[in-house]
Design an enzyme around this catalytic site. Structure first.
Site: not given
Length: 477
Positions: A101, A140-142, A187, A318-319, A324
């Site tokens: 609504t 209507s909203t509906n 697999t 990486s820090s 990396k």
């Protein structure tokens, strides 16, 4: 801040004078500070709401219950909204009580206030053109809200399918590039028989294209609307001809193939089409995530993993570890998939919770579907642009693994029998020698025959397992 006074059933309130929304939207802002995400985040939904209001104004004018002047002003306002103006005025939270609504009220007020300006009036002068009496006439909203969701999702799904088709095309092009690169298939993460890298990658194109086609089918299910049913589907307060006329105008405005449900009472309470669409979106996400898992596995390393392909390096990984690089693009698509699966569960629970003639939880259904479609669209685009088109193959490494593979012994079964092939595989594994060496040493086959069997085209059966029965480079219809 300059204010104006507006009135509703609860009394008077001050509304910012520059706002195109009104008192009903203001109360919704106060009642639903939930996500902090405004309705404007879904422009497809905003445009769809405007399309519904535009179609309603035309239908009501046709039926002689809305003046031509009011209808023209409403239509002009809706056209401007659909062109992207005033989207920022759709401010209610995406998650809200009231079965949508507040979203409908927000649309009514923005359209009304812009229409008032077009007529030469000022915002808030509802005695000349009213959000509910005129903009919301016969509605209507509906019936407005679910119809707008379905119209908006058509655009979202179309964009997603376009991104998926482009991603499938990128995989198909990469498969063609690697069509003669032999490798070991796997697999259960164990060595299996040989295949080409092209065969491995073209399956990604096929999977994505199949899901694009399933989305096309699901989109057809959300082309049936309940507009004209008003509150519960009986059509109360709407002209008997309204439902037919408003659908015709909505088709003209949107260009979509829209049909009116045969039973509007059923259609007003049923959200099964949303559940179906969400399920297909989840299927798409799950398969995209599987593809990304494969890309991460195939590119793992670069020294201690499979190392069969290289993904483009797009940022430092990486820090603390210099040099990396991580598979960050597949990783982000994995996370998108997890969110989509969560959204699907949200939609499932919200759909199940509907009661009697209405489902009150369509706002969270709508937000979840729009978010899912947008996330998947962006994920497909990023995966294609930042990852797939830059994939390269480690050809020499792949050749070495095929030469050392025990799995190639499977190709000898028709010539030396399963038992002898099993013994050969065990000896090769124990000794570290190749299958080819042992076959020649034991005189099981001659060099010429063995070379013919071990031809890459024969090992990978490329003459049999070739291109899919459709071209992933051609967009779906």
């Amino acid at each position: 801040m300059t204010m104006r006074i507006e009135h509703d059933l609860l009394g008077d309130r001050e509304v910012p004078a520059e706002a195109y929304y009104g008192i009903h939207t203001l109360r919704a802002l106060e009642n639903f500070p939930i996500t902090g995400i405004p309705l404007s985040v879904h422009p497809d939904m905003v445009s769809a709401l405007a399309a519904v209001k535009q179609a309603a104004a035309r239908a009501n004018a046709d039926l002689g219950i809305l003046s031509p002047e009011h209808a023209a002003a409403i239509e002009q306002a809706c056209k401007e909204i659909r062109a992207g103006r005033f989207t920022d005025q759709f401010v209610v939270d995406v998650i809200q009580g009231g079965a949508g609504t507040s979203s409908n009220m927000n649309a009514n007020e923005v359209v009304a206030n812009r229409a008032l300006e077009i007529l030469g009036g000022e915002r808030g002068q509802y005695q000349f053109l009213h959000p509910l009496e005129h903009v919301n006439m016969s509605q209507s909203t509906n019936d407005v809200y679910p119809t707008a969701i379905k119209i908006g999702l058509q655009g979202a799904v179309t964009r997603l399918r376009g991104a998926m088709d482009e991603l499938a095309g990128a995989f198909a092009e990469k498969a063609a590039e690697f069509s003669h690169v032999l490798k070991v298939g796997r697999t259960q993460l164990q060595d299996a028989v040989p295949m080409t890298l092209g065969q491995e990658i073209v399956t990604f194109a096929v999977m994505i294209k199949e899901d694009s086609q399933r989305l096309e089918e699901a989109a057809r299910l959300i082309s049936e609307i309940n507009l004209g049913g008003t509150a519960i589907g009986t059509g109360l307060n709407a002209h008997p001809e309204y439902a037919r006329r408003v659908r015709e105008h909505l088709v003209s405005i949107t260009g979509l193939d829209i049909s009116t449900a045969s039973d509007l009472i059923e259609a007003t309470q049923d959200v099964g089409a949303f559940v179906q669409l969400s399920g297909v979106l989840k299927r798409t996400a799950v398969k995209l995530s599987k593809i990304c898992n494969d890309l991460r596995l195939l590119s793992s390393g670069p020294r201690a993993g499979l190392g069969e392909i290289n993904l483009p390096a797009v940022q430092a990984g990486s820090s603390i570890m210099p040099g990396k690089v991580n598979p960050v693009i597949p990783e982000v698509v994995n996370q998108i998939a997890y969110r989509v699966v969560g959204n699907d569960l949200t939609i499932t629970m919200a759909a199940e919770a509907g009661q009697l003639q209405l489902n009150a939880f369509e706002p969270v259904i709508a937000h979840s579907l729009f978010e899912t479609a947008e996330l998947l669209t962006r994920g497909c685009t990023v995966l294609r642009e930042r990852c797939v088109i830059g994939i390269t193959a480690n050809v020499e490494h792949l050749e070495r693994t095929v030469a050392a593979s025990i799995g190639v012994v499977t190709a000898l079964n028709p010539y030396i029998g399963y038992t002898a092939a099993t013994e050969l595989a065990a000896d090769a594994l124990a000794s570290g020698r190749t299958v080819v060496e042992l076959v020649l040493e034991r005189g099981l086959l001659g060099r010429e025959d063995l070379d013919a069997i071990m031809e890459p085209a024969n090992l990978a059966r490329t003459a049999i397992v070739s291109a899919p029965d459709f071209d992933p480079l051609v967009p779906s219809t």
